[in-house]
Design an enzyme around this catalytic site. Structure first.
Site, PDB file in Angstrom:
ATOM      1  N   ASP A 218       0.828  -1.200   0.000  1.00  0.00           N
ATOM      2  CA  ASP A 218       0.000   0.000   0.000  1.00  0.00           C
ATOM      3  C   ASP A 218       0.867   1.256   0.000  1.00  0.00           C
ATOM      4  O   ASP A 218       0.459   2.291   0.514  1.00  0.00           O
ATOM      5  CB  ASP A 218      -0.941  -0.010   1.215  1.00  0.00           C
ATOM      6  CG  ASP A 218      -0.161  -0.086   2.524  1.00  0.00           C
ATOM      7  OD1 ASP A 218       1.063  -0.351   2.452  1.00  0.00           O
ATOM      8  OD2 ASP A 218      -0.756   0.115   3.597  1.00  0.00           O
ATOM      9  N   GLU A 219       2.067   1.181  -0.574  1.00  0.00           N
ATOM     10  CA  GLU A 219       2.982   2.317  -0.611  1.00  0.00           C
ATOM     11  C   GLU A 219       3.018   2.891  -2.025  1.00  0.00           C
ATOM     12  O   GLU A 219       3.210   2.169  -3.006  1.00  0.00           O
ATOM     13  CB  GLU A 219       4.396   1.893  -0.206  1.00  0.00           C
ATOM     14  CG  GLU A 219       4.507   1.507   1.272  1.00  0.00           C
ATOM     15  CD  GLU A 219       5.927   1.121   1.639  1.00  0.00           C
ATOM     16  OE1 GLU A 219       6.699   0.795   0.718  1.00  0.00           O
ATOM     17  OE2 GLU A 219       6.249   1.159   2.834  1.00  0.00           O
TER      18      GLU A 219
END
Length: 602
Positions: free
Chosen positions: A496-497
């Protein structure tokens, strides 16, 4: 076997081109060889003139030395008549010692001097001071060993000269008794009278014996390797020759003349020509021709000789050896021209055979990615079969190349983009970030990256499954793309970066405004299968050059800032400013996005 007209014409044109190129190369080689020979002749003549000039300079130097000795007061004191009583005897002896010392100094400075003498005009030309060169060194001859020299020409002729005039003897073998190292050696004498001011008669003379071989050997050391030296007197008698057995023939009762050995030298010996350069190919030089330069040098001092003939020679083979590199270069040029002629002949032959040329043009156009053009497909012979096979092969290759390009483009896209979201991946981001830093370093400016990490994504993924997580990541990617400009780079690092690379330098206030905009967009509810999913986001900002000089440093700073923002609370921005790079506690600015009351836990 039948040969077609195209082959016959091609062979004929090729032969014409090869013959023309060969004749041109031969002419160029002969012309260049002649230029080389002429250059060598002029170089040899110039070297001969330089050598003659050096001989004159040596003679002038000897004259100056004689002038110093002849005008020295001690010389007149030694030769004084009637100084045989009392103190005069001691004074004469002291003057003789002084002259002997001067003689020794001059002979040490000039190794070519065999002998230096002070000879009196009285007492039958008695030697008053004499220093000889011996194998063990210099020796002063005195007492009864001093000889009477009044019967020698160089004494009689020198005493007739005015003060300061120089006498030059003939070059000959020295047969004088007691000449020490100079005895039986080629030598010449230079002498100058010793006169008191206003005196009608000379009191004596200073005479120096010169080692002819030594002097010319010293001069020859400066000549290029392979040069041979000749010297003859005004009658042509050989005095110096590469073959020593031919020198001074007149001293052995059999004259050896340079004009007899090299006929072209006769005009220089006779004085008809001052200089001549030619090739010697007769007698001893029939098998080993030489390029020879002779000059006649008049003797400008009082002498029994009127002129000297000086010559230099160089083997013709050594000169022609210089043309070998030129011959190799010309051979290469002729070979290239022959190949060119052959290529042109083949090209013309192919042009005549138009059907084959049509297939060739089609192949060329196909190689360049253009439509192939008309082919002789209707022909029933081998050319038609070739054209049809070519057309079939072209279709297959075109299809295979197109398929290969599609696969290559797909592989390149996969290598640089995230499979799930289609965003640039870490590799492409790093390339663009490196390029942006390099541009900013070269032109000035800055670079800014926003490191984004989604909050509560793991809870959402665990609660609704990976399909929901993938759907959320796609929606987040679409929102980021929608909120940023096309020139900015939105990349997914993994999980989720996400990272946003701003295209141009932006003020910090503007960057914070962009981050605020991103937080607002990312925290908006996401609809999935009738559910309203709520997310948060933490953003860390890294800047060049404030936070680092390299990609790694900037990414680390942005990552640290993101984690510090996450530690502050759900949703925020953390900036590590320029003070951080100086070791100062970084300033913190948070833009908190509060969860709305109606948002529940995902």
């Amino acid at each position: 076997m039948k040969y077609g007209i195209a082959l016959k014409l091609g062979v004929l044109l090729a032969l014409v081109g090869v013959v023309a190129a060969g004749l041109s190369g031969l002419y160029a080689y002969q012309a260049s060889r002649e230029i080389l020979l002429e250059s060598a002749r002029q170089e040899l003549l110039t070297s001969t003139r330089v050598l003659a000039r050096r001989i004159i300079l040596n003679r002038e130097e000897i004259t100056r030395n004689l002038q110093v000795l002849a005008t020295h007061p001690a010389a007149l004191q030694v030769l004084a008549v009637g100084a045989e009583q009392g103190d005069q005897v001691g004074e004469r002896a002291a003057a003789a010692d002084q002259m002997a010392t001067l003689f020794s100094q001059f002979m040490l400075a000039n190794p070519a001097y065999f002998q230096l003498r002070l000879i009196s005009a009285s007492d039958f030309g008695l030697e008053r001071v004499r220093v000889d060169q011996q194998s063990a060194g210099l020796i002063r001859v005195s007492g009864d060993e001093l000889q009477e020299k009044g019967h020698f020409d160089y004494v009689v002729d020198t005493l007739k000269l005015a003060a300061g005039q120089t006498y030059l003897s003939r070059i000959s073998i020295n047969h004088e008794r007691g000449a020490n190292a100079g005895q039986e050696q080629p030598t010449l004498q230079l002498a100058m009278p010793v006169r008191a001011e206003g005196a009608a008669m000379a009191a004596g003379l200073i005479v120096v014996n010169i080692d002819l071989n030594g002097m010319f050997a010293l001069l020859q050391t400066d000549l290029p390797s392979g040069f041979q030296l000749f010297l003859a007197n005004g009658e042509g008698d050989i005095l110096i020759h590469p073959d020593a057995t031919k020198t001074f023939g007149f001293d052995r009762g059999r004259r050896a003349l340079i004009q007899d050995e090299i006929g072209q030298a006769a005009d220089v010996v006779s004085g008809k020509l001052d200089a001549a350069v030619f090739e010697a190919r007769e007698h001893d030089y029939a098998n080993a021709p030489m390029v020879v330069a002779f000059i006649g040098q008049p003797i400008k001092v009082h002498s029994n000789e009127s002129r000297m003939v000086l010559g230099l020679a160089q083997p013709l083979a050594e000169i022609l050896a210089r043309s070998q590199p030129l011959a190799r270069d010309l051979l290469q040029i002729v070979s290239l021209l022959c190949l060119l002629c052959l290529g042109l002949a083949v090209g013309l032959a192919r042009a005549i055979t138009r059907p084959i040329n049509a297939v060739s043009v089609a192949a060329q156009r196909f190689a360049e990615g253009q439509p192939p053009g008309p082919l002789p497909l209707e022909r029933k012979d081998e050319i038609g079969s070739l054209a049809r096979n070519f057309a079939q092969m072209q279709g297959q290759i075109t299809e295979q190349v197109a398929d290969l390009l599609r696969k290559q483009e797909a592989l390149e896209h996969l290598a640089q983009h995230d499979i799930l979201t289609g965003l640039p991946n870490r590799r492409l981001l790093e390339e663009r970030l490196d390029s942006a830093i390099a541009y900013a370093r070269r032109h000035g400016g800055g670079v800014c990256v926003l490191f984004i990490d989604l909050d509560r994504f793991k809870l959402l993924n665990d609660r609704y499954g990976h399909d929901a997580g993938d759907a959320v990541l796609k929606i987040v990617a679409e929102r980021l793309l929608g909120m940023m400009r096309e020139v900015d780079t939105v990349a997914r690092l993994g999980g989720d970066e996400f990272v946003v690379l701003l295209d141009a330098q932006t003020s910090m206030d503007h960057v914070l405004a962009i981050a605020d905009k991103l937080l607002n967009g990312l925290t908006a509810p996401i609809s999935y299968q009738g559910q309203e999913l709520a997310l948060g986001a933490s953003i860390g900002i890294g800047r060049y050059p404030q936070d680092g000089q390299t990609r790694a440093e900037i990414m680390v700073k942005a990552d640290q800032a993101m984690y510090e923002a996450k530690a502050v609370g759900q949703g925020g921005v953390r900036v590590i400013d320029s003070a951080a790079s100086a070791g100062v506690q970084p300033a913190l600015k948070c833009v908190d996005q509060q969860r709305r009351p109606d948002q529940g836990e995902a």
